[in-house]
Design a protein around this motif. Structure first.
Motif, short mmCIF file in Angstrom:
data_model
loop_
_atom_site.label_atom_id
_atom_site.label_comp_id
_atom_site.label_asym_id
_atom_site.label_seq_id
_atom_site.Cartn_x
_atom_site.Cartn_y
_atom_site.Cartn_z
N CYS A 4 72.25 59.30 122.04
CA CYS A 4 70.98 59.85 121.57
C CYS A 4 70.70 59.36 120.14
CB CYS A 4 71.06 61.37 121.61
SG CYS A 4 69.60 62.19 120.94
N ASN A 6 68.70 60.72 118.25
CA ASN A 6 68.38 61.92 117.49
C ASN A 6 69.64 62.59 116.94
OD1 ASN A 6 66.47 63.84 116.52
ND2 ASN A 6 67.05 65.21 118.20
N CYS A 7 70.70 62.70 117.80
CA CYS A 7 71.89 63.46 117.38
C CYS A 7 73.20 62.72 117.63
CB CYS A 7 71.92 64.82 118.07
SG CYS A 7 72.41 64.76 119.80
N CYS A 26 69.19 63.53 126.40
CA CYS A 26 70.37 63.87 125.61
C CYS A 26 71.06 65.09 126.21
CB CYS A 26 69.97 64.15 124.17
SG CYS A 26 71.39 64.60 123.15
N CYS A 29 71.12 67.74 122.52
CA CYS A 29 69.91 68.32 121.88
C CYS A 29 68.71 68.36 122.83
CB CYS A 29 69.55 67.54 120.61
SG CYS A 29 68.73 65.95 120.89
ZN ZN Z 1 70.47 64.39 121.12
#
Ligand code: ZN
Length: 180
Positions: A4, A6-7, A26, A29
């Motif tokens: 991911c 994002n995270c 993901c 998250c």
């Molecule tokens: Zn994530």
């Protein structure tokens, strides 16, 4: 995609609720990472009766000829992207004209949009992605050495329209690569 953006957790491929196609989701998250088609913008720059062609200095299709074209950037207009690509690949300044071709390259998940253009001056040079830049008359076009089928389609429609004294726009779909 494995992780991911994002995270940093691993992603899985699954159909999100309410969607109809698998997406990278993901596992931590819950972010959904979509992959959608890319726009490629280009132009056919004309000076008197000749048009500008670039010989590619990079893969794919290194050594083959193409109209100046490349991926649109965020925040750009299509015309702005076409003019920028022409400057980057051919160091040439153009005024973008009418819409010429929209090529749905479905096998590569791309849409190629090509405009007519006018060179502001017969001034050009190879940019970083080109090894040669030339002005060619119609009977000088290296048809057997064109890099991409979308460029072939674009140039054939360009010359046919020019001979007929019109500026139409043309759609086509390339559902599979024409060359290996
Ligand atoms: Zn994530």
């Amino acid at each position: 995609m494995n992780f991911c953006s994002n995270c940093g957790s691993p992603v899985v491929s699954a159909i999100p609720p309410g969607d109809h196609l698998p997406r990278f989701m993901c596992s931590s998250c819950g972010a959904v990472h979509y992959k959608n088609p890319l726009l490629v913008l280009g132009c056919v720059p004309q000076w008197e009766d000749r048009i500008l062609q670039c010989r590619r200095a990079i893969a794919p299709r290194l050594g083959y000829w193409t109209v100046p074209a490349g991926f649109m950037e965020n925040g750009e207009t299509m015309q702005g992207a076409a003019a920028r690509e022409c400057y980057e690949e051919a160091m040439a300044q153009v005024e973008i004209g009418s819409l010429l071709a929209v090529v749905n390259v479905t096998h590569a998940s791309q849409v190629h949009v090509m405009f007519r253009a006018r060179l502001l001056a017969p001034v050009f040079a190879p940019g970083a992605e080109s090894s040669e830049v030339e002005l060619y008359a119609e009977d000088q076009i290296p048809w057997e050495e064109l890099a991409f089928p979308s460029g072939d389609f674009t140039l054939r429609r360009f010359f046919a329209d020019r001979a007929a004294g019109r500026e139409d726009y043309h759609f086509t779909e390339l559902a599979r690569p024409l060359r290996p």
